[in-house]
Design an enzyme around this catalytic site. Structure first.
Site, PDB file in Angstrom:
ATOM      1  N   ARG A   1       0.856  -1.190   0.000  1.00  0.00           N
ATOM      2  CA  ARG A   1       0.000   0.000   0.000  1.00  0.00           C
ATOM      3  C   ARG A   1       0.892   1.240   0.000  1.00  0.00           C
ATOM      4  O   ARG A   1       1.984   1.230   0.597  1.00  0.00           O
ATOM      5  CB  ARG A   1      -0.890   0.034   1.249  1.00  0.00           C
ATOM      6  CG  ARG A   1      -2.059  -0.942   1.206  1.00  0.00           C
ATOM      7  CD  ARG A   1      -3.126  -0.531   0.191  1.00  0.00           C
ATOM      8  NE  ARG A   1      -4.267  -1.424   0.156  1.00  0.00           N
ATOM      9  CZ  ARG A   1      -4.409  -2.474  -0.663  1.00  0.00           C
ATOM     10  NH1 ARG A   1      -3.459  -2.773  -1.535  1.00  0.00           N
ATOM     11  NH2 ARG A   1      -5.497  -3.212  -0.629  1.00  0.00           N
TER      12      ARG A   1
ATOM     13  N   HIS B   1      -1.064   0.296  -9.421  1.00  0.00           N
ATOM     14  CA  HIS B   1      -1.783  -0.639  -8.536  1.00  0.00           C
ATOM     15  C   HIS B   1      -2.305  -1.822  -9.361  1.00  0.00           C
ATOM     16  O   HIS B   1      -3.494  -2.141  -9.336  1.00  0.00           O
ATOM     17  CB  HIS B   1      -2.925   0.049  -7.785  1.00  0.00           C
ATOM     18  CG  HIS B   1      -3.343  -0.713  -6.549  1.00  0.00           C
ATOM     19  ND1 HIS B   1      -3.703  -0.111  -5.376  1.00  0.00           N
ATOM     20  CD2 HIS B   1      -3.447  -2.057  -6.318  1.00  0.00           C
ATOM     21  CE1 HIS B   1      -4.022  -1.031  -4.465  1.00  0.00           C
ATOM     22  NE2 HIS B   1      -3.873  -2.232  -5.034  1.00  0.00           N
TER      23      HIS B   1
HETATM   24  P1  NDP Z   1      -1.411 -11.578   5.041  1.00  0.00           P
HETATM   25  O1  NDP Z   1      -2.341 -11.113   6.096  1.00  0.00           O
HETATM   26  O2  NDP Z   1      -1.531 -12.976   4.557  1.00  0.00           O
HETATM   27  O3  NDP Z   1       0.104 -11.387   5.533  1.00  0.00           O
HETATM   28  C1  NDP Z   1       0.508 -10.259   6.211  1.00  0.00           C
HETATM   29  C2  NDP Z   1       1.916 -10.424   6.741  1.00  0.00           C
HETATM   30  O4  NDP Z   1       2.349  -9.185   7.316  1.00  0.00           O
HETATM   31  C3  NDP Z   1       2.021 -11.490   7.835  1.00  0.00           C
HETATM   32  O5  NDP Z   1       3.252 -12.173   7.733  1.00  0.00           O
HETATM   33  C4  NDP Z   1       2.010 -10.640   9.111  1.00  0.00           C
HETATM   34  O6  NDP Z   1       2.661 -11.222  10.223  1.00  0.00           O
HETATM   35  C5  NDP Z   1       2.785  -9.427   8.648  1.00  0.00           C
HETATM   36  N1  NDP Z   1       2.530  -8.279   9.509  1.00  0.00           N
HETATM   37  C6  NDP Z   1       1.334  -7.676   9.758  1.00  0.00           C
HETATM   38  N2  NDP Z   1       1.505  -6.672  10.642  1.00  0.00           N
HETATM   39  C7  NDP Z   1       2.828  -6.651  10.968  1.00  0.00           C
HETATM   40  C8  NDP Z   1       3.612  -5.879  11.842  1.00  0.00           C
HETATM   41  N3  NDP Z   1       3.081  -4.888  12.576  1.00  0.00           N
HETATM   42  N4  NDP Z   1       4.932  -6.153  11.927  1.00  0.00           N
HETATM   43  C9  NDP Z   1       5.481  -7.149  11.204  1.00  0.00           C
HETATM   44  N5  NDP Z   1       4.790  -7.942  10.342  1.00  0.00           N
HETATM   45  C10 NDP Z   1       3.479  -7.681  10.236  1.00  0.00           C
HETATM   46  O7  NDP Z   1      -1.547 -10.523   3.833  1.00  0.00           O
HETATM   47  P2  NDP Z   1      -1.335 -10.809   2.275  1.00  0.00           P
HETATM   48  O8  NDP Z   1       0.014 -11.374   2.089  1.00  0.00           O
HETATM   49  O9  NDP Z   1      -2.479 -11.545   1.710  1.00  0.00           O
HETATM   50  O10 NDP Z   1      -1.422  -9.315   1.682  1.00  0.00           O
HETATM   51  C11 NDP Z   1      -0.557  -8.278   2.104  1.00  0.00           C
HETATM   52  C12 NDP Z   1      -1.030  -6.951   1.533  1.00  0.00           C
HETATM   53  O11 NDP Z   1      -0.724  -6.869   0.146  1.00  0.00           O
HETATM   54  C13 NDP Z   1      -2.540  -6.708   1.570  1.00  0.00           C
HETATM   55  O12 NDP Z   1      -2.947  -6.284   2.854  1.00  0.00           O
HETATM   56  C14 NDP Z   1      -2.719  -5.629   0.527  1.00  0.00           C
HETATM   57  O13 NDP Z   1      -2.630  -4.358   1.111  1.00  0.00           O
HETATM   58  C15 NDP Z   1      -1.533  -5.836  -0.421  1.00  0.00           C
HETATM   59  N6  NDP Z   1      -1.978  -6.260  -1.761  1.00  0.00           N
HETATM   60  C16 NDP Z   1      -1.597  -5.492  -2.850  1.00  0.00           C
HETATM   61  C17 NDP Z   1      -1.964  -5.865  -4.117  1.00  0.00           C
HETATM   62  C18 NDP Z   1      -1.526  -5.075  -5.304  1.00  0.00           C
HETATM   63  O14 NDP Z   1      -1.984  -5.337  -6.420  1.00  0.00           O
HETATM   64  N7  NDP Z   1      -0.630  -4.123  -5.169  1.00  0.00           N
HETATM   65  C19 NDP Z   1      -2.776  -7.069  -4.354  1.00  0.00           C
HETATM   66  C20 NDP Z   1      -3.088  -7.811  -3.164  1.00  0.00           C
HETATM   67  C21 NDP Z   1      -2.699  -7.398  -1.910  1.00  0.00           C
HETATM   68  P3  NDP Z   1       2.109 -12.579  10.902  1.00  0.00           P
HETATM   69  O15 NDP Z   1       2.502 -13.667   9.930  1.00  0.00           O
HETATM   70  O16 NDP Z   1       2.856 -12.654  12.176  1.00  0.00           O
HETATM   71  O17 NDP Z   1       0.614 -12.424  11.040  1.00  0.00           O
HETATM   72  C1  OXD Z   2      -5.769  -6.149  -2.843  1.00  0.00           C
HETATM   73  C2  OXD Z   2      -5.372  -5.232  -3.887  1.00  0.00           C
HETATM   74  O1  OXD Z   2      -5.695  -5.789  -1.681  1.00  0.00           O
HETATM   75  O2  OXD Z   2      -5.751  -5.477  -5.049  1.00  0.00           O
HETATM   76  O3  OXD Z   2      -6.157  -7.283  -3.161  1.00  0.00           O
HETATM   77  O4  OXD Z   2      -4.678  -4.255  -3.642  1.00  0.00           O
END
Ligand code: NDP
Ligand code: OXD
Length: 310
Positions: free
Chosen positions: A225, A273
């Site tokens: 993001r 994006h």
């Molecule tokens: P997940 O919830 O599966 O994974 C999130 C990861 O971040 C986990 O490993 C989590 O730790 C870690 N995390 C969360 N908070 C913290 C923190 N405070 N400190 C350290 N680590 C942290 O999310 P996804 O992988 O599915 O997606 C990630 C993001 O990607 C989405 O939220 C979205 O914003 C973005 N996205 C962007 C897209 C694009 O096209 N640009 C498309 C899809 C998603 P833990 O394992 O310990 O819970």
């Molecule tokens: C998502 C994205 O969060 O598309 O899936 O950014």
């Protein structure tokens, strides 16, 4: 009872068709034509939908994000109190992000920007070529998207480190967590990838302090993001040469304003994006499963933990 869909106008019909293909009996309403507000029991929404608007539906029992991210739903004023929110977890969403990450890791690893500059100057020059084993990659967020990206990168021989909130064990990935882990990992990351959810804890994580902890000449890839990145700090690090290049898919605000320096910065590789785009037909089964679960009073899948913000 009916399902409210709200997203960009050009994808609305695809979403409707995808949900009906799984369950033709669903009554689907396309926002803003919600019909009788009493009949809306679930809302499947994307970033532009106003959370105050969802308070109009007294029988709403489920909100589904049309993406993996839910920051747009949780930020103030947030969803109507007591209504659960589900996110998407999808094989195509995950593999597309891993492709985008790989594209950009290889772009930097294989010195593509330098070769393009040489081509412009018609200069025939072979650059020294470090092996993947010499290019250390750190991934912020090692969840669905981060762990899939890690798998692809480790299969090519990159040493991969992952930073998470809780301690994790993933094959071939050195785990770091907490504030100390962040700086320790950054100090060893020749390429730093951000795949974190945007929460109050992760907002601004790509700031001057973290960027200066990276080795000089490191690269940054942000597919998460725009709010993770402090734009002025990133531009300053690129201008000073401390960061050699950045691949950026996400910005705050979006669309990126025409006057932003990111558009024309020579060290920035920008996508709008589009790193990974939700394909309605692929995610429709899990959305419909959750609607059925909600109707039957069963447990919901892919629920967001409000206390964690993701
Ligand atoms: P997940 O919830 O599966 O994974 C999130 C990861 O971040 C986990 O490993 C989590 O730790 C870690 N995390 C969360 N908070 C913290 C923190 N405070 N400190 C350290 N680590 C942290 O999310 P996804 O992988 O599915 O997606 C990630 C993001 O990607 C989405 O939220 C979205 O914003 C973005 N996205 C962007 C897209 C694009 O096209 N640009 C498309 C899809 C998603 P833990 O394992 O310990 O819970
Ligand atoms: C998502 C994205 O969060 O598309 O899936 O950014």
């Amino acid at each position: 009872m009916a399902i409210l869909l709200s997203t960009k106008a050009h994808t609305m019909q695809d979403w409707k068709a995808a949900l009906l293909a799984v369950d033709p009996s669903l009554e689907i309403r396309l926002f803003p034509d919600a019909g009788n507000p009493d009949e809306i029991e679930a809302a499947v929404v994307w970033t532009a939908h106003d959370m105050m608007e969802l308070r109009r539906y007294p029988n709403l029992k489920l909100i589904v994000s049309m993406g993996a991210g839910v920051d747009h739903l949780l930020r103030s004023p947030g969803p109507p109190p007591g209504i659960p929110v589900a996110r998407l977890k999808d094989v195509l969403l995950t593999s597309a992000m891993a492709e985008w990450v790989l594209l950009n890791v290889l772009r930097f690893h294989r010195q593509d920007p330098e070769y393009r500059a040489l081509q412009q100057r018609k200069e025939w020059l072979e650059l020294s070529a470090p092996s993947t084993a010499e290019r250390r990659v750190g991934i912020l967020g090692i969840g669905e998207l981060g762990s899939a990206s890690a798998r692809v990168l480790t299969s090519l021989g990159f040493p991969v480190m992952g930073w998470s909130r809780s301690a994790k064990t993933l094959p071939g990935v050195q785990n770091f967590h907490g504030a100390e882990g962040l700086v320790a990992m950054a100090g060893q990351s020749d390429i730093l990838i951000c795949l974190l959810p945007l929460t109050p804890q992760t907002r601004g994580v790509l700031n001057a302090r973290l960027l200066s902890a990276l080795p000089r000449g490191a690269y940054v890839i942000n597919g998460a993001r725009g709010g993770h990145m402090v734009a002025e700090d990133m531009l300053a690090a690129l201008d000073s040469g401390h960061i050699a290049g950045a691949a950026l898919d996400v910005f705050e605000p979006e669309p990126l304003p025409a006057e932003s320096r990111f558009w024309s910065h020579p060290k920035v590789f920008l996508t709008p994006h589009a790193a990974s785009i939700t394909i309605p037909a692929s995610v429709a089964p899990q959305v419909v499963e959750n609607i059925h679960n909600m109707r039957a009073g069963r447990s919901l899948i892919n629920l967001v933990d409000f206390s964690l913000g993701y």
